[in-house]
Design a protein around this motif. Structure first.
Motif, mmCIF file in Angstrom:
data_model
loop_
_atom_site.group_PDB
_atom_site.id
_atom_site.type_symbol
_atom_site.label_atom_id
_atom_site.label_comp_id
_atom_site.label_asym_id
_atom_site.label_seq_id
_atom_site.Cartn_x
_atom_site.Cartn_y
_atom_site.Cartn_z
ATOM 1 N N CYS A 25 -131.965 -66.821 53.574
ATOM 2 C CA CYS A 25 -132.350 -65.156 53.817
ATOM 3 C C CYS A 25 -131.386 -64.649 52.718
ATOM 4 O O CYS A 25 -130.223 -65.146 52.407
ATOM 5 C CB CYS A 25 -132.193 -64.623 54.888
ATOM 6 S SG CYS A 25 -130.762 -64.381 55.703
ATOM 7 N N LEU A 26 -131.795 -63.528 52.097
ATOM 8 C CA LEU A 26 -130.900 -62.542 51.286
ATOM 9 C C LEU A 26 -131.049 -61.333 51.914
ATOM 10 O O LEU A 26 -132.172 -60.792 52.170
ATOM 11 C CB LEU A 26 -131.416 -62.383 49.775
ATOM 12 C CG LEU A 26 -131.532 -63.710 48.907
ATOM 13 C CD1 LEU A 26 -131.991 -63.446 47.755
ATOM 14 C CD2 LEU A 26 -130.072 -64.670 48.949
ATOM 15 N N ILE A 27 -129.794 -60.682 52.078
ATOM 16 C CA ILE A 27 -129.850 -59.360 52.850
ATOM 17 C C ILE A 27 -129.250 -58.315 51.890
ATOM 18 O O ILE A 27 -128.002 -58.420 51.293
ATOM 19 C CB ILE A 27 -128.836 -59.309 54.052
ATOM 20 C CG1 ILE A 27 -129.301 -60.169 55.064
ATOM 21 C CG2 ILE A 27 -128.718 -58.023 54.736
ATOM 22 C CD1 ILE A 27 -128.599 -60.657 56.170
ATOM 23 N N PHE A 28 -129.968 -57.347 51.409
ATOM 24 C CA PHE A 28 -129.386 -56.586 50.218
ATOM 25 C C PHE A 28 -128.900 -55.203 50.543
ATOM 26 O O PHE A 28 -129.162 -54.715 51.852
ATOM 27 C CB PHE A 28 -130.912 -56.195 49.192
ATOM 28 C CG PHE A 28 -131.415 -57.302 48.496
ATOM 29 C CD1 PHE A 28 -131.201 -57.213 47.161
ATOM 30 C CD2 PHE A 28 -132.239 -58.185 49.215
ATOM 31 C CE1 PHE A 28 -131.566 -58.338 46.541
ATOM 32 C CE2 PHE A 28 -132.565 -59.049 48.475
ATOM 33 C CZ PHE A 28 -132.585 -59.324 47.126
ATOM 34 N N ASN A 29 -127.615 -54.845 50.166
ATOM 35 C CA ASN A 29 -127.037 -53.636 50.469
ATOM 36 C C ASN A 29 -127.930 -52.324 50.221
ATOM 37 O O ASN A 29 -127.319 -51.686 49.267
ATOM 38 C CB ASN A 29 -125.636 -53.711 49.985
ATOM 39 C CG ASN A 29 -124.656 -52.739 50.740
ATOM 40 O OD1 ASN A 29 -124.887 -52.185 51.657
ATOM 41 N ND2 ASN A 29 -123.726 -52.384 50.034
ATOM 42 N N THR A 30 -128.851 -52.311 50.673
ATOM 43 C CA THR A 30 -129.716 -50.998 50.639
ATOM 44 C C THR A 30 -130.655 -51.106 51.909
ATOM 45 O O THR A 30 -130.743 -51.873 52.510
ATOM 46 C CB THR A 30 -130.646 -51.143 49.266
ATOM 47 O OG1 THR A 30 -131.229 -49.990 49.041
ATOM 48 C CG2 THR A 30 -131.563 -52.473 49.504
ATOM 49 N N ALA A 31 -131.293 -49.695 52.262
ATOM 50 C CA ALA A 31 -132.106 -49.289 53.343
ATOM 51 C C ALA A 31 -131.192 -49.760 54.620
ATOM 52 O O ALA A 31 -132.034 -50.366 55.393
ATOM 53 C CB ALA A 31 -133.419 -50.006 53.223
ATOM 54 N N LYS A 32 -130.159 -49.392 54.706
ATOM 55 C CA LYS A 32 -129.203 -49.878 55.999
ATOM 56 C C LYS A 32 -130.111 -49.442 57.377
ATOM 57 O O LYS A 32 -130.045 -49.937 58.312
ATOM 58 C CB LYS A 32 -127.879 -49.260 55.988
ATOM 59 C CG LYS A 32 -126.944 -49.877 57.255
ATOM 60 C CD LYS A 32 -125.657 -49.119 57.016
ATOM 61 C CE LYS A 32 -124.800 -49.538 58.161
ATOM 62 N NZ LYS A 32 -123.129 -49.226 57.973
ATOM 63 N N GLU A 33 -130.380 -47.940 57.117
ATOM 64 C CA GLU A 33 -130.748 -47.144 58.308
ATOM 65 C C GLU A 33 -132.113 -48.042 58.896
ATOM 66 O O GLU A 33 -132.381 -47.917 59.972
ATOM 67 C CB GLU A 33 -131.272 -45.718 58.089
ATOM 68 C CG GLU A 33 -129.937 -44.989 57.672
ATOM 69 C CD GLU A 33 -129.338 -45.228 56.215
ATOM 70 O OE1 GLU A 33 -130.063 -45.863 55.171
ATOM 71 O OE2 GLU A 33 -128.307 -44.854 55.965
ATOM 72 N N GLU A 34 -132.819 -48.757 57.877
ATOM 73 C CA GLU A 34 -134.145 -49.248 58.251
ATOM 74 C C GLU A 34 -133.989 -50.791 58.797
ATOM 75 O O GLU A 34 -134.592 -51.366 59.169
ATOM 76 C CB GLU A 34 -135.070 -49.208 57.012
ATOM 77 C CG GLU A 34 -135.476 -47.697 56.717
ATOM 78 C CD GLU A 34 -136.275 -47.784 55.422
ATOM 79 O OE1 GLU A 34 -136.815 -48.810 54.978
ATOM 80 O OE2 GLU A 34 -136.156 -46.745 54.804
ATOM 81 N N GLY A 35 -132.720 -51.056 58.530
ATOM 82 C CA GLY A 35 -132.436 -52.485 58.686
ATOM 83 C C GLY A 35 -132.251 -53.529 57.896
ATOM 84 O O GLY A 35 -132.304 -54.733 57.665
ATOM 85 N N TYR A 36 -131.668 -53.050 56.551
ATOM 86 C CA TYR A 36 -131.527 -53.476 55.166
ATOM 87 C C TYR A 36 -132.587 -53.874 54.698
ATOM 88 O O TYR A 36 -133.659 -54.336 55.398
ATOM 89 C CB TYR A 36 -130.390 -54.659 55.295
ATOM 90 C CG TYR A 36 -129.167 -54.200 55.717
ATOM 91 C CD1 TYR A 36 -128.316 -53.386 54.905
ATOM 92 C CD2 TYR A 36 -128.741 -54.388 56.732
ATOM 93 C CE1 TYR A 36 -127.155 -53.067 54.925
ATOM 94 C CE2 TYR A 36 -127.262 -54.191 57.092
ATOM 95 C CZ TYR A 36 -126.572 -53.294 56.318
ATOM 96 O OH TYR A 36 -125.333 -52.940 56.592
ATOM 97 N N LYS A 37 -132.842 -54.417 53.494
ATOM 98 C CA LYS A 37 -134.218 -55.166 52.925
ATOM 99 C C LYS A 37 -133.527 -56.485 52.898
ATOM 100 O O LYS A 37 -132.515 -57.168 52.391
ATOM 101 C CB LYS A 37 -134.314 -54.821 51.235
ATOM 102 C CG LYS A 37 -134.925 -53.221 51.213
ATOM 103 C CD LYS A 37 -135.389 -52.935 49.829
ATOM 104 C CE LYS A 37 -135.769 -51.797 49.548
ATOM 105 N NZ LYS A 37 -136.191 -51.697 48.100
ATOM 106 N N VAL A 38 -134.694 -57.423 53.359
ATOM 107 C CA VAL A 38 -134.370 -58.917 53.577
ATOM 108 C C VAL A 38 -135.575 -59.443 52.937
ATOM 109 O O VAL A 38 -136.785 -59.476 53.321
ATOM 110 C CB VAL A 38 -134.171 -59.230 55.286
ATOM 111 C CG1 VAL A 38 -133.885 -60.841 55.215
ATOM 112 C CG2 VAL A 38 -133.227 -58.312 55.594
ATOM 113 N N VAL A 39 -135.283 -60.810 52.253
ATOM 114 C CA VAL A 39 -136.271 -61.945 51.755
ATOM 115 C C VAL A 39 -135.727 -62.968 52.447
ATOM 116 O O VAL A 39 -134.669 -63.180 52.478
ATOM 117 C CB VAL A 39 -136.414 -61.749 50.554
ATOM 118 C CG1 VAL A 39 -137.178 -60.633 49.819
ATOM 119 C CG2 VAL A 39 -135.158 -62.180 49.847
ATOM 120 N N VAL A 40 -136.827 -63.852 52.690
ATOM 121 C CA VAL A 40 -136.511 -65.044 53.599
ATOM 122 C C VAL A 40 -137.550 -66.133 53.296
ATOM 123 O O VAL A 40 -138.817 -65.983 52.837
ATOM 124 C CB VAL A 40 -136.544 -64.888 55.322
ATOM 125 C CG1 VAL A 40 -138.016 -64.444 55.467
ATOM 126 C CG2 VAL A 40 -136.078 -65.937 55.882
#
Length: 350
Positions: free
Chosen positions: A168-183
């Motif tokens: 998985c990649l956790i991107f340092n953006t949209a923290k309030e929503e739970g970050y953007k993540v691809v898996v």
């Protein structure tokens, strides 16, 4: 959607995580890796990041009560606040993975936690935390010059850099929503072992245009192929026609509108009502609301087009590909041969 041409692997820590139910343990490394040369770093980037180049679905980390109770969300926040703590926090991530690795189907393997700079998603560059696990090992032959000929050797329990098992990649953006993540998860796909997404990461798919488009097409396909038989007497040719008309709608339109779609594609008022009820049941069961209007994602349409079938299979003798007007094909029954038949009309043979 994800590209890494400008990326840099800043740091990487490796640990070993076993399976609790098999009395296996975890092993933590004392420090992060030191790369011998740039080639190793580039190979690791290829191994870790290349598989995400074709991933379209974007998720968010979530928790049913409070997002701050999601362990990976908490750990990611610590690393993004101070990337120098990556190795320290990676040990906590390894322990968390071990705690959720209790199912007997879960394989042991190496856990990698890396910090990448300048990884692109949806056109923007971000720092990224990568979490990966290798579970399957392979044996490789090595052929090399020796004296006046060649010698053959082998390497056991090696990793194929073209086959990442989990990541998985956790991107340092949209923290309030739970970050953007691809898996990705290429192993343990059975329902009793999908711990990577559900237990370890606790993901919820982002309800954007891609997923709205993808879900609507998927729901409609299931409705036509599985539900319509319960209420209407339909031939397979009729069903293929309904699928073709829906795909045509999504390919030609820029915006989806529920009333327009059902009117143009389904037509029958009873079937329209049945489809809307079917869609509502899906939304309630999976807690995934789908808007009655949204911008159509061409990537999602391309993805669904690969699984939309327009082939009518007749025993093992014939396949009829139906792409156009269903009025040009008729179904009947031959009493003498006691067999079904299809009559196909056309103007020119090509």
């Amino acid at each position: 959607m994800v590209s890494f041409f400008e990326s840099n692997l800043a740091e990487l820590s490796v640990h070993y995580v076993g399976n609790q139910s098999k009395d296996e343990h975890y092993v933590l490394s004392e420090k992060s890796l030191t790369f011998k040369d740039e080639t190793i770093s580039e190979l690791l980037k290829q191994y870790f990041l290349t598989p995400f180049g074709k991933v379209n679905e974007v998720y968010h980390l979530m928790h049913h009560a409070d997002i701050n109770l999601n362990e990976i969300y908490h750990f990611a926040g610590k690393i993004f606040e101070d990337s120098l703590r990556l190795h320290e926090v990676s040990e906590l991530i390894a322990k968390h993975l071990y705690n959720v690795s209790g199912h007997p189907n879960i394989k042991s393997g190496e856990l990698y936690v890396g910090y990448f700079e300048n990884v692109q998603i949806e056109g923007d560059l971000h720092d990224v935390i990568g979490i990966f696990k290798s579970e399957n090992k392979e044996t490789y032959l090595k052929v090399f010059p020796q004296d006046e000929g060649f010698e053959v050797d082998y390497e056991e329990n090696a990793i194929n850099i073209n086959k990442l098992d989990k990541g998985c990649l956790i991107f340092n953006t949209a923290k309030e929503e739970g970050y953007k993540v691809v898996v990705i998860d290429h192993t343990n796909r059975s329902n009793d072992a999908v711990y990577w997404k559900d237990d370890f990461l606790q993901l919820k798919i982002r309800n954007d245009n891609f997923n709205q488009t993808n879900n609507t097409l998927s729901i409609y396909k299931n409705f036509v192929t599985q539900k319509l038989d319960d209420e209407f007497d339909m031939t397979k040719a009729d069903k293929i026609d309904l699928l073709n008309r829906s795909m045509k709608y999504f390919k030609e339109k820029e915006t989806f509108d529920m009333d327009e779609f059902t009117g143009e594609v389904i037509g029958n008022p009873q079937a329209i009502e049945s489809f809307k009820n079917y869609k509502n049941q899906y939304e309630q069961e999976f807690d995934t609301p789908i808007a009655d209007s949204f911008d159509i994602s061409s990537n999602a349409v391309k993805k669904q087009a690969r699984v939309y079938k327009s082939v009518l299979k007749l025993d093992r003798n014939f396949h009829i590909y139906i792409h156009g007007d269903k009025e040009l094909i008729e179904k009947g029954f031959d009493d003498e041969k006691a067999m079904n038949y299809y009559k196909v009309y056309f103007k020119e043979e090509q």
